[in-house]
Design a protein around this motif. Structure first.
Motif, PDB file in Angstrom:
ATOM      1  N   ARG A   6       0.796  -1.217   0.000  1.00  0.00           N
ATOM      2  CA  ARG A   6       0.000   0.000   0.000  1.00  0.00           C
ATOM      3  C   ARG A   6       0.832   1.271   0.000  1.00  0.00           C
ATOM      4  NH1 ARG A   6      -5.451  -1.584   2.438  1.00  0.00           N
ATOM      5  NH2 ARG A   6      -5.035  -3.737   3.036  1.00  0.00           N
ATOM      6  N   ARG A   7       2.128   1.138   0.163  1.00  0.00           N
ATOM      7  CA  ARG A   7       2.950   2.335   0.214  1.00  0.00           C
ATOM      8  C   ARG A   7       3.978   2.271  -0.906  1.00  0.00           C
ATOM      9  NH1 ARG A   7       2.145   1.063   5.756  1.00  0.00           N
ATOM     10  NH2 ARG A   7       0.958   2.730   6.737  1.00  0.00           N
ATOM     11  N   VAL A   8       4.485   3.443  -1.284  1.00  0.00           N
ATOM     12  CA  VAL A   8       5.513   3.474  -2.329  1.00  0.00           C
ATOM     13  C   VAL A   8       6.768   2.810  -1.769  1.00  0.00           C
ATOM     14  CG1 VAL A   8       6.914   5.020  -3.725  1.00  0.00           C
ATOM     15  CG2 VAL A   8       4.557   5.600  -3.245  1.00  0.00           C
ATOM     16  N   ARG A 104      14.291   6.612  10.766  1.00  0.00           N
ATOM     17  CA  ARG A 104      12.896   6.886  10.469  1.00  0.00           C
ATOM     18  C   ARG A 104      12.049   5.738  10.985  1.00  0.00           C
ATOM     19  NH1 ARG A 104       9.876   5.122   5.819  1.00  0.00           N
ATOM     20  NH2 ARG A 104       8.051   6.404   5.507  1.00  0.00           N
TER      21      ARG A 104
ATOM     22  N   ASN B  85       5.289   9.447   0.669  1.00  0.00           N
ATOM     23  CA  ASN B  85       4.239   8.671   1.310  1.00  0.00           C
ATOM     24  C   ASN B  85       3.206   9.638   1.854  1.00  0.00           C
ATOM     25  OD1 ASN B  85       2.972   6.460   2.310  1.00  0.00           O
ATOM     26  ND2 ASN B  85       4.208   6.335   4.153  1.00  0.00           N
ATOM     27  N   GLN B 106      -3.376   6.002  -1.011  1.00  0.00           N
ATOM     28  CA  GLN B 106      -2.498   5.327  -1.964  1.00  0.00           C
ATOM     29  C   GLN B 106      -2.449   6.081  -3.281  1.00  0.00           C
ATOM     30  OE1 GLN B 106      -2.993   0.970  -2.259  1.00  0.00           O
ATOM     31  NE2 GLN B 106      -4.256   1.171  -0.443  1.00  0.00           N
ATOM     32  N   SER B 109      -0.320   9.131  -2.836  1.00  0.00           N
ATOM     33  CA  SER B 109       1.111   8.786  -2.787  1.00  0.00           C
ATOM     34  C   SER B 109       1.636   8.546  -4.192  1.00  0.00           C
ATOM     35  CB  SER B 109       1.336   7.509  -1.973  1.00  0.00           C
ATOM     36  OG  SER B 109       0.980   7.697  -0.640  1.00  0.00           O
ATOM     37  N   GLN B 110       0.853   7.825  -4.987  1.00  0.00           N
ATOM     38  CA  GLN B 110       1.296   7.538  -6.341  1.00  0.00           C
ATOM     39  C   GLN B 110       1.358   8.802  -7.175  1.00  0.00           C
ATOM     40  OE1 GLN B 110       2.456   4.537  -7.073  1.00  0.00           O
ATOM     41  NE2 GLN B 110       3.142   5.604  -8.893  1.00  0.00           N
ATOM     42  N   ALA B 113       4.492  10.598  -6.257  1.00  0.00           N
ATOM     43  CA  ALA B 113       5.651   9.896  -6.825  1.00  0.00           C
ATOM     44  C   ALA B 113       5.773  10.221  -8.315  1.00  0.00           C
ATOM     45  CB  ALA B 113       5.503   8.393  -6.612  1.00  0.00           C
TER      46      ALA B 113
END
Lengths: 267, 279
Positions: A6-8, A104, B85, B106, B109-110, B113
């Motif tokens: 769910r996260r980059v 972090r 994030n 999500q 975040s994308q 990015a």
């Protein structure tokens, strides 16, 4: 390690630069250290009623750099009955990934979830005696705290902020819960210190967080532990914590009054 | 009566305002909310390497950047990493539950990015210290504190402001031992090549475009479109996740407005950076 979809994604492992430049920093700290007054409280800034989307909110900042933001929501429908037929208080405590000095804090890992659950349980323990849950049968009160920067005494600050937020939301309470943290540095006759800063907490061998309901003079939660010492020392620490809470109480009350006045002026 | 109308028939309530070319909070259709940004000593996070707090009206977003060291990936040995994030915690709005990031987080975040990648804001080669051995990782954590619509604009802005504030310690690789030495005293600012700024629009009834929507307006809108432009008035990306179709002319109009907004935002950031310079 399971992939977090769910996260980059970033690299699998990374280390903070302090690891390599670390030694020099520690030397500096020892030089700068001067014995501080163990009963000195850090300057506290509290402001209630600042978020637009939450029913009640509070922001608390302690002198050394602890910043906590808390939001509270009044009674909403809940499925099951609470423990004793009253309402339920749901607490949540989150740390921002950039909150701690050094590495972090990685969201999404099991360690993080454990720590958050523990902190949320501690928060709930401290707040439940202060809220009149019997007035909200079959209802759910929610409190969510976010730690933006950890400069020591984070849980204590969160307890105070959460109580302020609940009061700001108009939830009926017996009293504001005020939190105060203490810690004891290593050494045979080291005194207990009020509201430790982050480096002191890091070096401490014993820690204690006290939550008090000042007007009723009742302790709602005592959390802590560490290296053993005679019971008198712990009792004295508790008394010191209670005294600290009493001294912080007027500041929190003032911020609530100001928030109420602001709301009146705006309405 | 107006309060009842707003809760029972929000769309009708809005249409009445839109007919007069204005919005319930008093803004024009093309007007942005008051933007404030906080970088530097006051309001910043000292534990992070760079931080910024951005307020677009009620929407409040804080971005903290933490720099760490890692080995570069095998297939791109001369590149560092930037890991954005976006977090929408339950405290920012009742629509989000606590737990792992939901759909909107999500997607945001994308989007961030993509903005970093497409605009070439930071060249990943700049983040590399030693080819194949050591590179910087910039973890950009964007947390929304108060959700009142237009989260993408605020996040992009907060990210830009925070990155401008980042100071990286200088790292050298000791030739003989092969170990890295970090000099925490000597700090260099990050090299930011481009300054992308996002501008969001909401589409009402397939025809009307309003800029900088609040949460209420976003819910009532039939579509949204976000335009990202960079310094030389160039278009970086257009983000239009479905919603009602838009004519070419209207899209061109959006792009023009985004370019104007970019200048305003850039001026604001420059002013704030200059005011904290004598540190």
């Amino acid at each position: 390690m399971p992939l977090d979809h769910r996260r980059v994604r970033g690299p699998e492992e990374s280390q903070p630069p302090e690891l390599w430049g670390g030694t020099r920093k520690d030397d500096e700290e020892d030089e700068d250290e001067a014995p501080r007054d163990p009963c000195a409280l850090r300057p506290l800034f509290a402001r209630a009623g600042l978020l637009s989307q939450a029913e009640g909110s509070a922001y608390l900042e302690l002198g050394g750099g602890t910043k906590v933001l808390c939001a509270a929501w009044g009674p909403r429908e809940a499925g099951e009955l609470g423990a004793t037929g009253g309402g339920q208080l749901l607490c949540e405590f989150r740390r921002a990934p950039f909150a701690s000095r050094g590495a972090r804090w990685r969201p999404g890992t099991a360690a993080e979830r454990e720590a958050e659950r523990e902190a949320a349980a501690a928060l709930r323990e401290a707040l439940e005696p202060a809220v009149r849950l019997s007035r909200y049968p079959r209802a759910r009160l929610a409190v969510s705290a976010l730690l933006l920067q950890d400069g020591g005494s984070a849980l204590a600050a969160a307890i105070s902020a959460a109580a302020l937020a609940l009061a700001d939301a108009g939830v009926e309470m017996y009293d504001l819960a005020v939190g105060c943290a203490l810690c004891r540095s290593p050494g045979p006759a080291a005194p207990w210190m009020l509201q430790p800063a982050e480096p002191e907490e890091h070096r401490a061998v014993a820690q204690l967080t006290v939550a008090l309901l000042p007007a009723l003079n009742q302790v709602s939660a005592v959390l802590g532990g560490g290296q053993g010492s005679p019971p008198d020392a712990w009792a004295q620490a508790l008394r010191l914590g209670i005294d600290g809470c009493h001294r912080l109480y007027p500041v929190l009350r003032q911020s609530l009054l100001r928030a109420a006045r602001r709301r009146d002026a705006a309405a | 009566l107006s309060v009842c109308c707003r809760t029972v028939e929000p769309l009708e309530y809005y249409r009445r305002f839109l007919k007069e070319n204005c919005r319930p909070d008093g803004r024009e259709l093309g007007e942005f909310r008051a933007t404030t940004v906080n970088i530097g000593k006051w309001g910043s996070i000292t534990t992070a390497d760079g931080s910024a707090l951005v307020k677009l009206g009620n929407t409040t977003v804080i971005c903290g950047v933490k720099a760490e060291l890692a080995a570069p990936a095998v297939d791109s040995a001369n590149k560092g990493y930037i890991v954005p994030n976006v977090e929408l915690p339950s405290l920012c709005s009742t629509r989000f539950r606590s737990g792992p990031p939901g759909e909107e987080a999500q997607a945001a975040s994308q989007f961030i990015a993509d903005v970093i990648e497409n605009s070439q804001m930071i060249a990943k080669e700049d983040l590399c210290i030693a080819n194949g051995k050591l590179a910087w990782v910039l973890y950009c954590d964007i947390i929304c504190l108060d959700y009142d619509g237009n989260i993408l604009d605020a996040s992009a802005f907060a990210l830009l402001a925070a990155l401008k504030n980042v100071q990286l310690p200088s790292v050298t690789i000791n030739e003989e031992t092969g170990l890295s030495e970090v000099n925490l005293k000597e700090k260099n600012p990050l090299i930011i090549r481009k300054h992308p700024v996002a501008t969001s629009f909401a589409i009402f009834d397939d025809t009307l475009l309003i800029v900088d929507p609040t949460a209420e307006e976003e819910d009532l809108a039939t579509g949204t479109v976000t335009i990202v432009t960079d310094d030389e008035d160039r278009l970086c990306s257009v983000h239009k996740p479905g919603g009602s179709p838009l004519t070419g002319a209207k899209l061109q109009d959006c792009i023009t407005r985004a370019i104007t907004r970019h200048k305003e935002v850039k001026k604001l950031i420059d002013k704030v950076i200059k005011s904290i310079k004598p540190k």
